[in-house]
Design a protein around this motif. Structure first.
Motif, PDB file in Angstrom:
ATOM      1  N   ASN B 130       0.850  -1.181   0.000  1.00  0.00           N
ATOM      2  CA  ASN B 130       0.000   0.000   0.000  1.00  0.00           C
ATOM      3  C   ASN B 130       0.887   1.233   0.000  1.00  0.00           C
ATOM      4  O   ASN B 130       2.029   1.178   0.434  1.00  0.00           O
ATOM      5  CB  ASN B 130      -0.885   0.000   1.247  1.00  0.00           C
ATOM      6  CG  ASN B 130      -2.068   0.959   1.113  1.00  0.00           C
ATOM      7  OD1 ASN B 130      -2.293   1.534   0.047  1.00  0.00           O
ATOM      8  ND2 ASN B 130      -2.816   1.133   2.179  1.00  0.00           N
ATOM      9  N   SER B 131       0.379   2.356  -0.472  1.00  0.00           N
ATOM     10  CA  SER B 131       1.181   3.566  -0.399  1.00  0.00           C
ATOM     11  C   SER B 131       0.852   4.275   0.910  1.00  0.00           C
ATOM     12  O   SER B 131      -0.180   4.016   1.515  1.00  0.00           O
ATOM     13  CB  SER B 131       0.943   4.449  -1.617  1.00  0.00           C
ATOM     14  OG  SER B 131      -0.110   5.336  -1.378  1.00  0.00           O
ATOM     15  N   SER B 132       1.753   5.167   1.349  1.00  0.00           N
ATOM     16  CA  SER B 132       1.552   5.761   2.682  1.00  0.00           C
ATOM     17  C   SER B 132       0.476   6.842   2.693  1.00  0.00           C
ATOM     18  O   SER B 132       0.025   7.244   3.755  1.00  0.00           O
ATOM     19  CB  SER B 132       2.863   6.319   3.229  1.00  0.00           C
ATOM     20  OG  SER B 132       3.380   7.290   2.355  1.00  0.00           O
ATOM     21  N   ALA B 152      -4.192   1.729   9.870  1.00  0.00           N
ATOM     22  CA  ALA B 152      -5.116   1.008   8.987  1.00  0.00           C
ATOM     23  C   ALA B 152      -4.337   0.054   8.088  1.00  0.00           C
ATOM     24  O   ALA B 152      -4.704  -1.120   7.936  1.00  0.00           O
ATOM     25  CB  ALA B 152      -5.922   2.000   8.143  1.00  0.00           C
ATOM     26  N   THR B 153      -3.254   0.532   7.514  1.00  0.00           N
ATOM     27  CA  THR B 153      -2.476  -0.304   6.599  1.00  0.00           C
ATOM     28  C   THR B 153      -1.871  -1.502   7.333  1.00  0.00           C
ATOM     29  O   THR B 153      -1.881  -2.629   6.835  1.00  0.00           O
ATOM     30  CB  THR B 153      -1.359   0.529   5.937  1.00  0.00           C
ATOM     31  OG1 THR B 153      -1.946   1.650   5.295  1.00  0.00           O
ATOM     32  CG2 THR B 153      -0.604  -0.288   4.908  1.00  0.00           C
ATOM     33  N   PRO B 160       3.985  -5.461   2.677  1.00  0.00           N
ATOM     34  CA  PRO B 160       4.936  -4.461   3.171  1.00  0.00           C
ATOM     35  C   PRO B 160       4.282  -3.085   3.254  1.00  0.00           C
ATOM     36  O   PRO B 160       3.267  -2.825   2.609  1.00  0.00           O
ATOM     37  CB  PRO B 160       6.040  -4.460   2.110  1.00  0.00           C
ATOM     38  CG  PRO B 160       5.940  -5.794   1.469  1.00  0.00           C
ATOM     39  CD  PRO B 160       4.489  -6.143   1.481  1.00  0.00           C
ATOM     40  N   ILE B 161       4.871  -2.211   4.057  1.00  0.00           N
ATOM     41  CA  ILE B 161       4.276  -0.895   4.234  1.00  0.00           C
ATOM     42  C   ILE B 161       5.214   0.204   3.727  1.00  0.00           C
ATOM     43  O   ILE B 161       6.396  -0.014   3.523  1.00  0.00           O
ATOM     44  CB  ILE B 161       3.949  -0.600   5.720  1.00  0.00           C
ATOM     45  CG1 ILE B 161       5.213  -0.757   6.581  1.00  0.00           C
ATOM     46  CG2 ILE B 161       2.837  -1.479   6.211  1.00  0.00           C
ATOM     47  CD1 ILE B 161       5.059  -0.178   7.959  1.00  0.00           C
ATOM     48  N   MET B 190      10.136  -1.339   5.681  1.00  0.00           N
ATOM     49  CA  MET B 190       9.265  -0.348   5.014  1.00  0.00           C
ATOM     50  C   MET B 190      10.089   0.393   3.969  1.00  0.00           C
ATOM     51  O   MET B 190      11.314   0.264   3.930  1.00  0.00           O
ATOM     52  CB  MET B 190       8.708   0.647   6.034  1.00  0.00           C
ATOM     53  CG  MET B 190       9.765   1.507   6.681  1.00  0.00           C
ATOM     54  SD  MET B 190       9.071   2.691   7.835  1.00  0.00           S
ATOM     55  CE  MET B 190       8.687   1.668   9.218  1.00  0.00           C
ATOM     56  N   ILE B 191       9.377   1.186   3.150  1.00  0.00           N
ATOM     57  CA  ILE B 191      10.073   2.056   2.201  1.00  0.00           C
ATOM     58  C   ILE B 191       9.330   3.387   2.190  1.00  0.00           C
ATOM     59  O   ILE B 191       8.103   3.403   2.362  1.00  0.00           O
ATOM     60  CB  ILE B 191      10.156   1.412   0.799  1.00  0.00           C
ATOM     61  CG1 ILE B 191      10.997   2.284  -0.143  1.00  0.00           C
ATOM     62  CG2 ILE B 191       8.775   1.159   0.195  1.00  0.00           C
ATOM     63  CD1 ILE B 191      11.524   1.537  -1.355  1.00  0.00           C
ATOM     64  N   SER B 192      10.055   4.476   2.059  1.00  0.00           N
ATOM     65  CA  SER B 192       9.409   5.789   2.151  1.00  0.00           C
ATOM     66  C   SER B 192       9.832   6.693   1.007  1.00  0.00           C
ATOM     67  O   SER B 192      10.962   6.630   0.542  1.00  0.00           O
ATOM     68  CB  SER B 192       9.769   6.455   3.480  1.00  0.00           C
ATOM     69  OG  SER B 192       9.571   5.539   4.532  1.00  0.00           O
TER      70      SER B 192
END
Ligand code: B12
Lengths: 208, 469
Positions: B130-132, B152-153, B160-161, B190-192
């Motif tokens: 999902n995207s943030s 929620a995610t 993965p978030i 995670m990845i941002s």
């Protein structure tokens, strides 16, 4: 050079020719008002019309405005204070927390092109700085831009702070997520969804 | 004439790199952030006020340290992903504040929408995470919206978030929440996304996010994009150099903070509509940037990202499909590793649509299938079978066909593959309505993934506690 040549030079973005043309007309004793209204402002009205019809592109319009300004500079010392020399000052900026400025810059350039003094405060501007700028420059219109729903509260706050300050400035707002409903809700004096109609709005508000 | 948009001449890539180094060295990049400036100075970088200047060796050292591929753990280990190499991962829209309904009506997005999109991501065959900010909810306070979305995610999906990069606090919250799920966050969980500001600068909060995530060893997507003719030159070449220089500078900071921080390299570029001053994402010029970003990614040997199924339409029409397909196909064929905005957006990412989301999933599936290498095993060549059947073959009767009939071909969920008369009888026939039916089915079938009740409780507690202060 005649009035028509200056007019034509604005439409062909020729800054040097516009300035020289205005100088020549002044030397020839042509009425200042007619240089201003028929040559310079008249040309920009045509530019605006051509732009609305999709015939003229944005960068062309901006260059035409620049050429018109070059003529205005030459004319300025001769203008009586009550005439167009002070069409009015507009303060513009992107609200606190927001870094988007492409739309704001476009709006600023076009308002400037319409002959107003524009003070661009940049991005991420808090309400107090807007108040200070408005009173410092005795501005007639304040333009606020926000591109994020998350910075719309900061916009609302800026409108409220300006109102509270009691300054006689009209505040208009815009940016992709901003709507006319939001503008009404926060008590702004105007909203528009693109730069040309922002110019119209400023013209209208400055006239009142 | 070199007609390929995919295979750039090495000399061109060298020139892009060389000009980027010139900008990094002579003009510099603006980092309006005391802490970051301190780090640059400590490492001996030349600075002037907020401007930081880079030497070729700094950039070379950085790019050598960035891994060419890395993995991100998911809450469900089966759904962990690998970014780089031959992998292609996708996430839905990022940032839209609005929902566009089938009627064309535009309304503010809410937390209910966030949750519904989480459910769609969880049940998606093609989306990897999902995207943030799948949408920016308007019914919760701005300062804590990232907590609601993360929670929620984390609960509604086990994929993965993405960490939140909207502020330093949001970045730290992302890490704190992850620590509740994983005892060990030494590996990427995670990845941002970090966007620079064009031209040649970063906003202070984005710089904070780079430092916080890099310090924690969590991967970053560092992306720069000019609006051609507005925040960069009108030419692809000129804007490209600005974006490349800016992205490289951001990657450099991440690597000074923590050498070897995994980074996905991103650069884009969008024309300004010269007749109106509007912004037009879905364009051949944007697509060209996608091709170039992959070429540069290979040049630096690091994973790269692109935009996804972007379009300028506001309904499920030919334009939406055509533009989305051009954008995503270019990404896939160019060899992008990660596409954001792969599902659901309208109007240059300004709004999400449920029906578009469902339609885009077909496109994502088709792209993933397209990019999957053709199988050349003995069983796939089927030489024995071909010899056996010769010219009289009816392959439909064979076990070889039967065994593979469910998985060999891509099967769309929404697109029609019917005869004309069946299509005429179809109820509903309209694509938006058909997407709506699939949507209902997906949401009805959704099952909340398993989660340790204690973990769930602590996640909720953390968010509630943070919202109080
Ligand atoms: C370019 C862009 C950026 C660039 C900005 C570069 C720059 N120097 O401005 C970058 C990449 C830096 C960026 C960053 C971010 N962005 Co951004 N960005 C956009 C994008 C794609 C286009 C905006 C634009 O330039 N439009 C073109 C101009 C000409 O149009 P305009 O700004 O709307 O202005 C016109 C009118 O609105 C009007 N107008 C504008 N101002 C005013 C003022 C007045 C007084 C009046 C009358 C009229 C008026 O006239 C203008 C000319 O016609 C939009 C999507 C979109 N389609 O709008 C997202 C978008 C606005 N961004 C978004 C997001 C989420 C972000 C980030 C948070 C992402 C991130 N994680 O980094 C950051 C936030 C940074 C910050 N704190 O501000 C979201 C907003 C979501 C939300 N919550 O509302 C959007 C909708 C896209 C998305 N889905 O992500 N962004």
């Amino acid at each position: 050079m005649a009035i028509e040549d200056i007019f034509e030079a604005v439409l062909t973005f020729n800054k040097v020719a516009v300035a020289e043309g205005v100088k020549a007309e002044l030397d020839a004793g042509t009425e200042i008002d007619s240089i201003l209204n028929e040559a310079l402002i008249g040309a920009l009205d045509v530019v605006g019309k051509k732009f609305s019809e999709g015939e003229m592109f944005v960068p062309e319009m901006l260059q035409a405005a620049k050429a018109m300004k070059a003529g205005l500079e030459v004319l300025k010392p001769y203008l009586r204070s009550e005439s167009v020399a002070s069409k009015g000052t507009v303060i513009i900026g992107t609200v606190k927390g927001d870094q988007h400025d492409i739309g704001k810059n476009l709006v600023a350039m076009m308002i400037e092109g319409a002959g107003f003094e524009v003070v661009d405060m940049g991005v991420n501007v808090d309400a107090d700085r807007f108040v200070k700028a408005v009173s410092e420059h005795n501005a007639g219109v304040l333009c606020l831009s926000a591109l994020l729903t998350t910075t719309m509260p900061a916009m609302e706050n800026a409108v409220a702070v300006i109102k509270k300050s009691g300054l006689a400035v009209k505040t208009i707002i815009g940016g992709a997520p901003v709507t006319v409903t939001f503008a009404d809700q926060v008590g702004a004096d105007g909203y528009s969804d693109d730069a040309p109609s922002a110019v119209e709005l400023v013209r209208k508000l400055m006239a009142t | 004439m070199n007609r390929a948009i995919i295979n750039f001449d090495q000399k061109i890539l060298d020139t892009i790199h060389k000009h980027s180094l010139e900008l990094l060295h002579d003009t510099g990049i603006r980092f309006p952030n005391e802490k970051a400036l301190g780090i640059f100075k400590k490492h001996g970088f030349r600075t002037d006020g907020e401007m930081v200047f880079f030497e070729e060796k700094d950039i070379r050292k950085t790019m050598e340290a960035v891994p060419s591929a890395f993995s991100i753990k998911a809450r469900n280990p089966e759904k962990s992903i690998r970014i780089g190499e031959d992998n292609y991962v996708m996430a839905p829209g990022y940032g839209p504040p609005f929902i566009i309904e089938p009627s064309g009506e535009k309304r503010d997005a809410t937390m209910t929408d966030v949750e519904k999109f989480c459910k769609l991501v969880q049940t998606s065959k093609y989306l990897d995470f999902n995207s943030s900010i799948v949408v920016q909810p308007n019914d919760v306070p701005v300062e804590t919206a990232h907590l609601d979305i993360l929670l929620a995610t984390m609960i509604l999906t086990d994929k993965p978030i993405m960490g939140s990069s909207v502020s330093e606090t949001a970045a730290r919250d992302s890490l704190k929440l992850a620590e509740i799920i994983w005892d060990n966050t030494d590996e990427p969980v995670m990845i941002s996304l970090v966007d620079s500001l064009s031209p040649l600068q970063y906003a202070s909060e984005m710089i904070d996010s780079i430092m916080v995530f890099a310090q924690a060893g969590q991967p970053l997507i560092i992306h720069s994009a000019c609006t051609l003719g507005a925040s960069g030159p009108i030419t692809v070449a000129g804007s490209l150099v600005i974006s490349n220089a800016t992205t490289l500078a951001g990657i450099c900071l991440a690597n000074l903070v923590n050498p070897g921080t995994p980074v996905v390299y991103g650069l884009g570029g969008t024309p300004m509509e010269m007749k109106t001053g509007g912004y037009i994402n879905a364009s051949p010029e944007d697509a060209k940037h996608i091709a170039i970003v992959t070429a540069m990614g290979r040049y630096y040997n690091i994973p790269c990202r692109s935009q996804g199924a972007l379009n300028e339409s506001f309904c499920l029409d030919y334009q939406a499909g055509m533009e989305s397909a051009v954008m995503l196909t270019t990404a896939a064929l160019s060899g992008v590793h990660l596409s954001l905005h792969a599902c659901g957006t309208y109007g240059s990412m300004v709004a999400m649509s449920y029906e578009k989301f469902i339609a885009d999933e077909d496109l994502c599936g088709a792209m993933k299938k397209l990019m999957k290498p053709v199988e050349f095993t003995d069983d796939a060549f089927a030489m024995d079978l071909i010899r056996e059947l010769g010219t009289s073959g009816n392959y439909l009767m064979e076990m070889h066909t039967m065994k593979r009939c469910r998985d060999e071909f891509f099967i769309p969920d929404l697109s029609i593959r019917a005869m004309h008369n069946k299509w005429l009888e179809m109820e509903p026939r309209d694509i938006t309505q058909r997407a709506g039916k699939l949507l209902e089915k997906r949401l009805a079938e959704y099952e909340k993934p398993d989660i340790d009740p204690d973990v769930e409780k602590r996640l909720v507690q953390y968010v509630n506690k943070r919202k109080k202060v």
